[in-house]
Design a protein around this motif. Structure first.
Motif, PDB file in Angstrom:
ATOM      1  N   PRO A  50       3.281   9.023   0.661  1.00  0.00           N
ATOM      2  CA  PRO A  50       2.321   9.316  -0.194  1.00  0.00           C
ATOM      3  C   PRO A  50       2.096   8.532  -1.379  1.00  0.00           C
ATOM      4  CG  PRO A  50       4.491  10.865  -0.417  1.00  0.00           C
ATOM      5  CD  PRO A  50       4.442   9.569   0.963  1.00  0.00           C
ATOM      6  N   HIS A  51       3.213   7.631  -1.624  1.00  0.00           N
ATOM      7  CA  HIS A  51       2.922   7.011  -2.971  1.00  0.00           C
ATOM      8  C   HIS A  51       3.041   5.446  -2.633  1.00  0.00           C
ATOM      9  CE1 HIS A  51       3.387  10.787  -4.947  1.00  0.00           C
ATOM     10  NE2 HIS A  51       4.476  10.997  -4.482  1.00  0.00           N
ATOM     11  N   GLU A  52       2.786   5.036  -1.406  1.00  0.00           N
ATOM     12  CA  GLU A  52       2.713   3.574  -1.096  1.00  0.00           C
ATOM     13  C   GLU A  52       1.692   3.014  -2.009  1.00  0.00           C
ATOM     14  OE1 GLU A  52       4.590   1.691   0.602  1.00  0.00           O
ATOM     15  OE2 GLU A  52       5.883   3.285   1.421  1.00  0.00           O
ATOM     16  N   TYR A  53       0.592   3.417  -1.769  1.00  0.00           N
ATOM     17  CA  TYR A  53      -0.617   2.694  -2.676  1.00  0.00           C
ATOM     18  C   TYR A  53      -0.105   2.422  -4.235  1.00  0.00           C
ATOM     19  CZ  TYR A  53      -5.107   2.093  -5.039  1.00  0.00           C
ATOM     20  OH  TYR A  53      -6.078   1.538  -5.815  1.00  0.00           O
ATOM     21  N   LEU A  54       0.215   3.513  -4.657  1.00  0.00           N
ATOM     22  CA  LEU A  54       0.746   3.520  -6.294  1.00  0.00           C
ATOM     23  C   LEU A  54       2.019   2.550  -6.300  1.00  0.00           C
ATOM     24  CD1 LEU A  54       0.497   4.763  -9.132  1.00  0.00           C
ATOM     25  CD2 LEU A  54       2.265   6.679  -8.307  1.00  0.00           C
ATOM     26  N   GLU A  55       2.629   2.565  -5.501  1.00  0.00           N
ATOM     27  CA  GLU A  55       3.762   1.655  -5.569  1.00  0.00           C
ATOM     28  C   GLU A  55       3.524   0.152  -5.802  1.00  0.00           C
ATOM     29  OE1 GLU A  55       6.862   3.056  -2.899  1.00  0.00           O
ATOM     30  OE2 GLU A  55       7.365   4.929  -4.057  1.00  0.00           O
ATOM     31  N   PHE A  56       2.694   0.068  -4.540  1.00  0.00           N
ATOM     32  CA  PHE A  56       2.364  -1.448  -4.463  1.00  0.00           C
ATOM     33  C   PHE A  56       1.323  -1.897  -5.564  1.00  0.00           C
ATOM     34  CE2 PHE A  56      -0.540  -4.692  -2.771  1.00  0.00           C
ATOM     35  CZ  PHE A  56       0.177  -5.452  -2.508  1.00  0.00           C
ATOM     36  N   ARG A  57       0.525  -1.203  -5.967  1.00  0.00           N
ATOM     37  CA  ARG A  57      -0.418  -1.544  -7.096  1.00  0.00           C
ATOM     38  C   ARG A  57       0.437  -1.618  -8.282  1.00  0.00           C
ATOM     39  NH1 ARG A  57      -4.645  -4.110  -5.980  1.00  0.00           N
ATOM     40  NH2 ARG A  57      -5.959  -2.459  -5.027  1.00  0.00           N
ATOM     41  N   SER A  58       1.255  -0.692  -8.593  1.00  0.00           N
ATOM     42  CA  SER A  58       1.930  -0.688  -9.759  1.00  0.00           C
ATOM     43  C   SER A  58       2.875  -2.181  -9.741  1.00  0.00           C
ATOM     44  CB  SER A  58       3.188   0.607 -10.086  1.00  0.00           C
ATOM     45  OG  SER A  58       2.250   1.497  -9.860  1.00  0.00           O
ATOM     46  N   SER A  59       3.525  -2.510  -8.794  1.00  0.00           N
ATOM     47  CA  SER A  59       4.346  -3.576  -8.588  1.00  0.00           C
ATOM     48  C   SER A  59       3.347  -4.879  -8.761  1.00  0.00           C
ATOM     49  CB  SER A  59       4.980  -3.734  -7.453  1.00  0.00           C
ATOM     50  OG  SER A  59       4.369  -3.806  -6.215  1.00  0.00           O
ATOM     51  N   GLN A  60       2.102  -4.849  -8.373  1.00  0.00           N
ATOM     52  CA  GLN A  60       1.414  -5.855  -8.382  1.00  0.00           C
ATOM     53  C   GLN A  60       0.944  -6.025  -9.925  1.00  0.00           C
ATOM     54  OE1 GLN A  60      -2.389  -5.286  -6.268  1.00  0.00           O
ATOM     55  NE2 GLN A  60      -2.748  -7.524  -6.133  1.00  0.00           N
ATOM     56  N   ILE A  61       0.564  -5.118 -10.502  1.00  0.00           N
ATOM     57  CA  ILE A  61       0.161  -5.205 -11.799  1.00  0.00           C
ATOM     58  C   ILE A  61       1.469  -5.693 -12.828  1.00  0.00           C
ATOM     59  CG2 ILE A  61      -0.555  -3.718 -13.843  1.00  0.00           C
ATOM     60  CD1 ILE A  61      -2.287  -2.166 -11.852  1.00  0.00           C
ATOM     61  N   ALA A  62       2.649  -5.080 -12.674  1.00  0.00           N
ATOM     62  CA  ALA A  62       3.795  -5.302 -13.273  1.00  0.00           C
ATOM     63  C   ALA A  62       3.876  -6.992 -13.006  1.00  0.00           C
ATOM     64  CB  ALA A  62       4.800  -4.434 -12.816  1.00  0.00           C
ATOM     65  N   THR A  63       3.892  -7.475 -11.782  1.00  0.00           N
ATOM     66  CA  THR A  63       4.192  -8.804 -11.569  1.00  0.00           C
ATOM     67  C   THR A  63       3.144  -9.656 -12.288  1.00  0.00           C
ATOM     68  OG1 THR A  63       5.120  -8.249  -9.628  1.00  0.00           O
ATOM     69  CG2 THR A  63       4.462 -10.596  -9.912  1.00  0.00           C
TER      70      THR A  63
END
Length: 259
Positions: A50-63
């Motif tokens: 349920p939170h795969e999109y959020l986790e990927f996008r958050s890690s992408q923005i953080a990187t």
């Protein structure tokens, strides 16, 4: 989020404020228009949480932000140009953001190609299992339990969906929608049609196994043809000029001696 934490620090309930900010951020991320089809690519990689999109996008923005900060700081320390450091940091942060997205796309394309390559062998296994007396669902469950390939993992997802209560043809259709492959989609449509109409499934599987082997052989021949063209590049531009130089060098030396 910062406002929630500031208010919460006065009241002493930071954990509650952080949880509320996470919920609001998840609602915001869920309502964002996904123009890059990130959700579809994650779904194709079986990242269905349920939170795969959020986790990927958050890690992408953080990187990307970390890359921006590191490069901006290094350039600022070395050159003492604040504006140039910000520009170079922004450029490198953007490249990091795009690189992560491209790596995800490459993983999707690689997995799709791997499933297309595995398809003929797994269809033959499925045909043999059904011919031996197993039902299509039991045959898929057996293949998923004994194989570790990507297509067998999709069979495992279909089995879990059926165990969870979904009809078998609905679970198969969901698998075809996840996998962006024309060959697999045609096979699933034919299998669903055969099951709903009562047609013999073994004949459908045998026909699709033959078609998939032919298509896979054509792909190999096409790749071999492209490789043959690329192999001609070093021959024409490297080996042939050197050979001509060795052949003409004695004559050129003799001509220089007469002159």
């Amino acid at each position: 989020m910062a406002a929630y934490l500031i208010v919460a620090s006065d009241r002493g309930d930071e954990a509650k404020a952080l949880k509320l900010s996470k919920v609001k951020y998840r609602k915001f991320a869920a309502n964002v228009d996904d123009r890059s089809k990130l959700r579809d690519r994650l779904l194709e990689l079986n990242r269905t949480g349920p939170h795969e999109y959020l986790e990927f996008r958050s890690s992408q923005i953080a990187t990307a932000f970390l890359t921006f900060a590191v490069f901006a700081l290094l350039i600022w320390v070395k050159s003492a140009l604040f504006a140039g450091a910000l520009v170079m940091g922004a450029v490198n942060g953007y490249f990091a953001f795009v690189l992560i997205d491209r790596n995800l796309t490459k993983a999707v394309v690689k997995r799709r190609a791997q499933m297309d390559a595995e398809f003929p062998a797994l269809i033959e296994m499925l045909t043999l299992s059904i011919s031996a007396g197993l039902t299509p669902l039991n045959a898929m469950a057996t293949i998923a339990a004994r194989s570790e390939c990507e297509l067998a993992a999709e069979f495992a997802v279909v089995t879990k969906d059926v165990i969870a209560g979904a009809p078998f043809h609905i679970a198969l259709d969901a698998m075809g929608r996840r996998i962006k492959s024309v060959t697999i989609r045609r096979f699933i449509d034919a299998m669903i049609t055969a099951m709903l109409r009562g047609a013999p499934i073994v004949e459908v599987l045998q026909r699709h196994a033959q078609e998939s082997r032919t298509a896979h052989r054509n792909q190999i021949m096409t790749a071999a043809g492209k490789a043959e063209i690329f192999m001609m590049i070093p021959v024409v531009f490297l080996i042939l000029p050197v050979s001509m130089l060795f052949a003409l060098w004695p004559s050129l030396s003799n001509l220089n001696g007469f002159m």
